[in-house]
Scaffold this motif. Sequence first.
Motif, PDB file in Angstrom:
ATOM      1  N   LYS A   2       9.502   5.175   1.722  1.00 18.35           N
ATOM      2  CA  LYS A   2       8.696   4.934   0.527  1.00 18.35           C
ATOM      3  C   LYS A   2       7.207   5.161   0.765  1.00 18.35           C
ATOM      4  O   LYS A   2       6.400   4.922  -0.138  1.00 18.35           O
ATOM      5  N   ASN A   3       6.856   5.593   1.973  1.00 17.76           N
ATOM      6  CA  ASN A   3       5.441   5.803   2.317  1.00 17.76           C
ATOM      7  C   ASN A   3       4.607   4.563   2.012  1.00 17.76           C
ATOM      8  O   ASN A   3       3.489   4.665   1.482  1.00 17.76           O
ATOM      9  N   THR A   4       5.142   3.419   2.349  1.00 15.10           N
ATOM     10  CA  THR A   4       4.526   2.147   1.974  1.00 15.10           C
ATOM     11  C   THR A   4       4.388   1.243   3.191  1.00 15.10           C
ATOM     12  O   THR A   4       5.293   1.177   4.025  1.00 15.10           O
ATOM     13  N   VAL A   5       3.280   0.541   3.242  1.00 17.40           N
ATOM     14  CA  VAL A   5       3.086  -0.503   4.250  1.00 17.40           C
ATOM     15  C   VAL A   5       2.828  -1.813   3.517  1.00 17.40           C
ATOM     16  O   VAL A   5       2.186  -1.831   2.463  1.00 17.40           O
ATOM     17  N   TYR A   6       3.368  -2.878   4.058  1.00 17.03           N
ATOM     18  CA  TYR A   6       3.278  -4.194   3.432  1.00 17.03           C
ATOM     19  C   TYR A   6       2.544  -5.173   4.353  1.00 17.03           C
ATOM     20  O   TYR A   6       2.520  -5.000   5.572  1.00 17.03           O
ATOM     21  N   LEU A   7       2.006  -6.191   3.732  1.00 13.20           N
ATOM     22  CA  LEU A   7       1.417  -7.288   4.493  1.00 13.20           C
ATOM     23  C   LEU A   7       1.862  -8.587   3.857  1.00 13.20           C
ATOM     24  O   LEU A   7       1.400  -8.945   2.778  1.00 13.20           O
ATOM     25  N   GLN A   8       2.793  -9.260   4.508  1.00 16.61           N
ATOM     26  CA  GLN A   8       3.237 -10.569   4.045  1.00 16.61           C
ATOM     27  C   GLN A   8       2.287 -11.610   4.627  1.00 16.61           C
ATOM     28  O   GLN A   8       2.163 -11.729   5.854  1.00 16.61           O
ATOM     29  N   GLY A  19      -7.829   2.975   1.110  1.00 17.87           N
ATOM     30  CA  GLY A  19      -7.615   2.620  -0.273  1.00 17.87           C
ATOM     31  C   GLY A  19      -8.855   1.971  -0.870  1.00 17.87           C
ATOM     32  O   GLY A  19      -9.869   1.774  -0.178  1.00 17.87           O
ATOM     33  N   GLN A  20      -8.766   1.633  -2.141  1.00 18.97           N
ATOM     34  CA  GLN A  20      -9.894   1.039  -2.854  1.00 18.97           C
ATOM     35  C   GLN A  20     -10.007  -0.469  -2.637  1.00 18.97           C
ATOM     36  O   GLN A  20     -11.041  -1.060  -2.923  1.00 18.97           O
ATOM     37  N   CYS A  68       0.866  -1.183   0.000  1.00 19.59           N
ATOM     38  CA  CYS A  68       0.000   0.000   0.000  1.00 19.59           C
ATOM     39  C   CYS A  68       0.899   1.228   0.000  1.00 19.59           C
ATOM     40  O   CYS A  68       1.689   1.416   0.932  1.00 19.59           O
ATOM     41  N   VAL A  69       0.754   2.024  -1.049  1.00 15.00           N
ATOM     42  CA  VAL A  69       1.576   3.219  -1.185  1.00 15.00           C
ATOM     43  C   VAL A  69       0.710   4.450  -0.956  1.00 15.00           C
ATOM     44  O   VAL A  69      -0.366   4.580  -1.541  1.00 15.00           O
ATOM     45  N   ALA A  70       1.209   5.347  -0.122  1.00 12.94           N
ATOM     46  CA  ALA A  70       0.526   6.612   0.140  1.00 12.94           C
ATOM     47  C   ALA A  70       1.131   7.709  -0.729  1.00 12.94           C
ATOM     48  O   ALA A  70       2.352   7.814  -0.851  1.00 12.94           O
ATOM     49  N   SER A  71       0.260   8.511  -1.313  1.00 11.36           N
ATOM     50  CA  SER A  71       0.726   9.646  -2.112  1.00 11.36           C
ATOM     51  C   SER A  71      -0.193  10.840  -1.843  1.00 11.36           C
ATOM     52  O   SER A  71      -1.290  10.688  -1.302  1.00 11.36           O
ATOM     53  N   GLY A  72       0.284  12.021  -2.252  1.00 12.04           N
ATOM     54  CA  GLY A  72      -0.526  13.209  -2.051  1.00 12.04           C
ATOM     55  C   GLY A  72       0.167  14.222  -1.159  1.00 12.04           C
ATOM     56  O   GLY A  72       1.372  14.455  -1.281  1.00 12.04           O
ATOM     57  N   ASN A  73      -0.585  14.782  -0.239  1.00 10.99           N
ATOM     58  CA  ASN A  73      -0.076  15.846   0.627  1.00 10.99           C
ATOM     59  C   ASN A  73       1.051  15.344   1.510  1.00 10.99           C
ATOM     60  O   ASN A  73       0.867  14.447   2.328  1.00 10.99           O
ATOM     61  N   PHE A  74       2.217  15.953   1.338  1.00  6.23           N
ATOM     62  CA  PHE A  74       3.424  15.483   2.040  1.00  6.23           C
ATOM     63  C   PHE A  74       3.240  15.524   3.553  1.00  6.23           C
ATOM     64  O   PHE A  74       3.577  14.558   4.252  1.00  6.23           O
TER      65      PHE A  74
END
Length: 118
Positions: A78-84, A109-110, A22-28
């Motif tokens: 990377k503004n990212t969260v993972y789920l293994q 997210g969607q 899951c990548v977050a983007s937009g307002n810093f």
Amino acid sequence: QVQLVESGGDSVQAGGSLNLSCVASGNFFRIKAMNVMGWYRQAPGKQRELVAIFNSGGVANYADSVRGRFTISRDYAKNTVYLQMNSLKPEDTAVYYCKGGTRLEDYWGQGTQVTVSS
């Protein structure tokens, strides 16, 4: 605003593995203010439920049903969260949603579909 985009969902056999991102983007500034980030899921006919999440203290919390099989991790750069997800079961079948939260707002997210067949 903040956008969360999930990826990595797929159809797998029971016992298989998947890694969701899951990548977050937009307002810093809002992204950097997100002190809660994690995963929920919703199966057909059921309510959305917590899977795994980093709380405001940075501690990972897991649903009992996935503890020991799923691992959440976060890459702040990377503004990212993972789920293994390992040892997947048919009951893990659901749409998986990423959630990010600040003190004032929640972002979703969607969703990405995970289907586990027996």
